[in-house]
Design an enzyme around this catalytic site. Structure first.
Site, PDB file in Angstrom:
ATOM      1  N   ASN A   9       0.696  -1.410   0.337  1.00  0.00           N
ATOM      2  CA  ASN A   9       0.306  -0.255   0.349  1.00  0.00           C
ATOM      3  C   ASN A   9       0.906   1.287   0.405  1.00  0.00           C
ATOM      4  O   ASN A   9       1.690   1.288   0.899  1.00  0.00           O
ATOM      5  CB  ASN A   9      -1.122  -0.446   1.496  1.00  0.00           C
ATOM      6  N   TRP A  10       0.650   1.420  -1.208  1.00  0.00           N
ATOM      7  CA  TRP A  10       1.476   3.055  -1.396  1.00  0.00           C
ATOM      8  C   TRP A  10       1.807   4.317  -0.816  1.00  0.00           C
ATOM      9  O   TRP A  10       1.923   5.455  -0.825  1.00  0.00           O
ATOM     10  CB  TRP A  10       2.354   3.246  -2.897  1.00  0.00           C
ATOM     11  N   LYS A  11      -0.359   3.966  -0.200  1.00  0.00           N
ATOM     12  CA  LYS A  11      -0.894   5.034   0.276  1.00  0.00           C
ATOM     13  C   LYS A  11      -0.503   6.846  -0.671  1.00  0.00           C
ATOM     14  O   LYS A  11      -0.120   6.732  -1.774  1.00  0.00           O
ATOM     15  CB  LYS A  11       0.264   5.577   2.182  1.00  0.00           C
ATOM     16  N   HIS A  95      -9.842   0.937   4.804  1.00  0.00           N
ATOM     17  CA  HIS A  95      -8.025   1.235   5.622  1.00  0.00           C
ATOM     18  C   HIS A  95      -8.710   1.885   6.295  1.00  0.00           C
ATOM     19  O   HIS A  95      -9.383   3.475   6.818  1.00  0.00           O
ATOM     20  CB  HIS A  95      -7.268   1.822   4.328  1.00  0.00           C
ATOM     21  N   GLU A  97      -6.914   4.627   7.293  1.00  0.00           N
ATOM     22  CA  GLU A  97      -6.658   5.313   7.734  1.00  0.00           C
ATOM     23  C   GLU A  97      -8.108   6.633   6.504  1.00  0.00           C
ATOM     24  O   GLU A  97      -7.713   7.105   7.437  1.00  0.00           O
ATOM     25  CB  GLU A  97      -5.589   5.947   6.715  1.00  0.00           C
ATOM     26  N   GLU A 167      -5.378  -5.442  10.324  1.00  0.00           N
ATOM     27  CA  GLU A 167      -4.342  -4.195  10.625  1.00  0.00           C
ATOM     28  C   GLU A 167      -4.983  -3.522  11.689  1.00  0.00           C
ATOM     29  O   GLU A 167      -6.030  -2.797  12.020  1.00  0.00           O
ATOM     30  CB  GLU A 167      -4.362  -2.970   8.986  1.00  0.00           C
ATOM     31  N   GLY A 173       2.608   1.700  10.445  1.00  0.00           N
ATOM     32  CA  GLY A 173       3.487   2.956  10.950  1.00  0.00           C
ATOM     33  C   GLY A 173       3.570   3.912  11.868  1.00  0.00           C
ATOM     34  O   GLY A 173       4.443   4.448  12.199  1.00  0.00           O
ATOM     35  N   SER A 213       3.286  -3.241  10.200  1.00  0.00           N
ATOM     36  CA  SER A 213       5.122  -2.703  10.439  1.00  0.00           C
ATOM     37  C   SER A 213       5.359  -4.536  10.165  1.00  0.00           C
ATOM     38  O   SER A 213       6.183  -4.411  10.780  1.00  0.00           O
ATOM     39  CB  SER A 213       5.251  -2.607  11.898  1.00  0.00           C
ATOM     40  N   GLY A 234       2.966  -1.175   4.655  1.00  0.00           N
ATOM     41  CA  GLY A 234       2.730   0.269   4.244  1.00  0.00           C
ATOM     42  C   GLY A 234       4.512   0.438   4.134  1.00  0.00           C
ATOM     43  O   GLY A 234       5.035  -0.018   2.396  1.00  0.00           O
ATOM     44  N   GLY A 235       4.865   0.571   5.198  1.00  0.00           N
ATOM     45  CA  GLY A 235       6.122   1.633   5.115  1.00  0.00           C
ATOM     46  C   GLY A 235       7.534   0.314   3.919  1.00  0.00           C
ATOM     47  O   GLY A 235       8.000   0.916   2.930  1.00  0.00           O
TER      48      GLY A 235
HETATM   49  C1  PEP Z   1      -0.884  -0.013   6.184  1.00  0.00           C
HETATM   50  O1  PEP Z   1      -0.590   1.097   5.887  1.00  0.00           O
HETATM   51  O2  PEP Z   1      -1.544  -1.357   6.026  1.00  0.00           O
HETATM   52  C2  PEP Z   1       0.338  -0.660   7.087  1.00  0.00           C
HETATM   53  C3  PEP Z   1       0.484  -1.639   7.087  1.00  0.00           C
HETATM   54  O3  PEP Z   1       1.511  -0.171   7.407  1.00  0.00           O
HETATM   55  P1  PEP Z   1       2.853  -0.322   7.496  1.00  0.00           P
HETATM   56  O4  PEP Z   1       3.557  -1.650   7.372  1.00  0.00           O
HETATM   57  O5  PEP Z   1       3.633   0.832   7.884  1.00  0.00           O
HETATM   58  O6  PEP Z   1       2.430  -0.377   9.433  1.00  0.00           O
END
Ligand code: PEP
Length: 255
Positions: A9-11, A95, A97, A167, A173, A213, A234-235
């Protein structure tokens, strides 16, 4: 048998040019891996470039949201037929967010899922509890409400096309990962709930990703849990090396 699926997920990151650059690096690292599904989800405006760059790489393409109407006076929205036309295969829905910052509810999640299925897109539906909810021992109640609301009125056949991403919001994050046991416990709960809501066969076949994470160092242990069938990342999906390492570390794990 369930095939592991790792989605990035590149957000709100990467221009169209940067998207192409990252995909070119990923193709170098991942093109001969077919035992794990890998998917990248860039921003809407980079989807066309992403599709061109992905070209027969075997890496899937996902969007980060979808609106439930096909067309009309809905300024700023993107519909299922538009995503399908661009060659998109997956779409992230609900998601945390979007729930936290953009007013997403279980009801709108449900509408988006139905719109995605109507356009033949595979929904990746996110659920997860906030820290206060976990601390108040409400994790299972929250997950149950999100699943029952989000997946309301779907048929078992429709459920068969859906991927769930668990999640925990406190792990997104933050660098704080749920322990494999904590994640497994909720994944098992979700699978049992799907068996109640649909049937055992669908529940057993549904892929449930963990997100929060995930990095190459914790991938093997997480993916090794019996009910964890992939990751939403994500990251660590924003760099080719770290995303490719997560995909590679997921190989050889049977579900
Ligand atoms: C996400 O945004 O779906 C996510 C899991 O982010 P991260 O891996 O950065 O925690």
């Amino acid at each position: 048998m369930r095939k592991i699926i790792i989605a990035g997920n590149w957000k709100l990151n990467k221009t169209a040019k940067e998207t192409t650059e990252l995909i070119n690096l990923l193709k170098r690292d991942l093109s001969d891996i077919s035992e794990v599904d890998s998917v990248v989800c860039p921003t809407f405006i980079a989807l066309a470039d992403a599709r061109d760059a992905l070209d027969e790489s075997g890496i899937g393409l996902g969007a980060q949201n979808i609106y439930w109407e096909d067309s009309g006076a809905f300024t700023g929205e993107i519909s299922g037929p538009m995503l399908k036309d661009l060659g998109v295969q997956y779409v992230i829905i609900g998601h945390s967010e979007r729930r936290q910052f953009f007013g997403e509810t279980d009801e709108t999640v449900n509408k988006r899922i139905k719109a995605a299925l109507k356009s033949d897109l595979l929904p990746i539906v996110c659920v997860g509890e906030m820290l206060e909810e976990r601390e108040a021992d409400k994790t299972f109640d929250v997950i149950k409400a999100q699943c029952q609301g989000g997946l309301k009125d779907l048929t078992a056949e429709e459920m068969g096309k859906i991927i769930i991403a668990y999640e925990p919001v406190w792990a997104i994050g933050t660098g704080k990962t749920a322990t494999p046991d904590q994640a497994q416990e909720v994944h098992r709960f979700i699978r049992d709930l799907l068996a109640e809501m649909f049937n055992g066969e669908i529940a057993g076949a549904t892929r449930i990703q963990y997100g929060g994470s995930v990095k190459s160092e914790n991938t093997k242990e997480l993916m090794g849990q019996p009910d964890i069938d992939g990751a939403l990342v994500g990251g660590a999906s924003l760099k080719a090396d770290s995303f490719a390492a997560i995909v590679k570390n997921s190989c050889g794990i049977e579900k």
